[in-house]
Design an enzyme around this catalytic site. Structure first.
Site, PDB file in Angstrom:
ATOM      1  N   GLY A   1       3.273   5.532   7.482  1.00  0.00           N
ATOM      2  CA  GLY A   1       2.691   4.656   6.469  1.00  0.00           C
ATOM      3  C   GLY A   1       3.748   3.810   5.797  1.00  0.00           C
ATOM      4  N   ASN A   2       3.382   3.190   4.700  1.00  0.00           N
ATOM      5  CA  ASN A   2       4.333   2.359   3.956  1.00  0.00           C
ATOM      6  C   ASN A   2       4.000   2.431   2.465  1.00  0.00           C
ATOM      7  OD1 ASN A   2       2.509  -0.011   3.246  1.00  0.00           O
ATOM      8  ND2 ASN A   2       2.289   0.057   5.474  1.00  0.00           N
ATOM      9  N   HIS A   3       4.826   1.799   1.669  1.00  0.00           N
ATOM     10  CA  HIS A   3       4.732   1.921   0.206  1.00  0.00           C
ATOM     11  C   HIS A   3       3.788   0.932  -0.459  1.00  0.00           C
ATOM     12  CE1 HIS A   3       7.675   5.024  -0.375  1.00  0.00           C
ATOM     13  NE2 HIS A   3       8.584   4.369   0.331  1.00  0.00           N
TER      14      HIS A   3
END
Ligand code: CTP
Ligand code: CA
Length: 228
Positions: A33-35
């Protein structure tokens, strides 16, 4: 923000926005995932509604509820986000790709949870995800495809305008909103700052401000480009 005094200049316009960050399954319990918090995309949705638009929000893993009056469609992965965007784009006058799409996904998601074996872990093979913004820019939809406006986002750590220019040209969108990231900027915060590059060569600086105000400024730039 011009609170309470927003012009109703998006009345009757159908707006399609993606927000959040995609998750690419590794196994049933893990993902890449990512932020991305989804805050800028949600601020764009709320502001578009306030300016009179009909808004569909394709929402990838956002941890808070949608703005009132917005049709929110949750998705998880990049492939799901792509399918939702391609399904909705023919109704849209304006398409905004504010979501952070994972560039790569695991080639296959394990059916069962991956266990430790005591040996060296097996590397996860990755494949590239389709470039959704590129597809949306190349094949415009909507009531009047030649007039559909496509807006992309980019997060850059350095050479913001230079990298943004190259990305705008590569993606083929009308506007590219470039955020400088790193040193605690943009991701997960409630404020943002951006340089908006247009295909006509103009650059508009948006000062550091709450994401709603940044959204309002972005809509100004879109409205200028709408057909009468
Ligand atoms: N984007 C997309 N599909 C992808 C990757 C990105 O639609 N598979 C969109 C993002 O939503 C954003 C824009 O493209 O609007 C730019 O994303 P960015 O990650 O900055 O660009 P990339 O082309 O992935 O280049 P980079 O190698 O810098 O990550
Ligand atoms: Ca990327």
């Amino acid at each position: 923000l011009r609170r309470g005094t927003l012009p109703l200049d998006l009345t009757g316009r159908n707006v399609l926005i993606s927000a959040g960050g995609t998750r690419e399954a590794i196994d049933p319990v893990r993902f890449i995932g990512n932020h991305s918090s989804g805050r800028q995309g949600y601020a764009l949705a709320a502001t578009a509604v306030a300016r009179g638009a009909n808004v569909t929000l394709i929402s990838a893993n956002v941890g808070f509820s949608g703005p009132a009056g917005v049709d929110v469609r949750p998705v998880t992965s990049a492939l799901e986000l792509r399918a939702a965007m391609l399904h909705e784009r023919d109704k849209a006058d304006i398409v905004v790709m504010a979501a952070a799409v994972a560039d790569f996904r695991p080639d296959t998601a394990a059916v069962n949870k991956i266990k430790k074996t005591g040996d060296t872990p097996t590397p996860i093979a990755l494949v590239e995800n389709p470039d959704i913004l590129l597809e949306l820019s190349r094949h415009r939809g909507g009531v009047s495809p030649q007039n559909q406006i496509v807006v992309g986002f980019a997060a850059e750590t350095d050479n913001v305008v230079e990298n943004g220019r190259a990305k705008l040209a590569r993606k083929g969108c009308d506007l590219l909103v470039v955020n400088q990231v790193g040193q605690g900027r943009a991701f997960g915060t409630t404020e943002n700052q951006a340089s908006v590059l247009a295909v006509d060569g103009t650059v508009t600086e948006i000062e550091h401000a709450p994401k709603e105000d940044v959204a309002d400024r972005i809509w100004d730039l879109v409205v200028e480009r709408l057909p009468a």
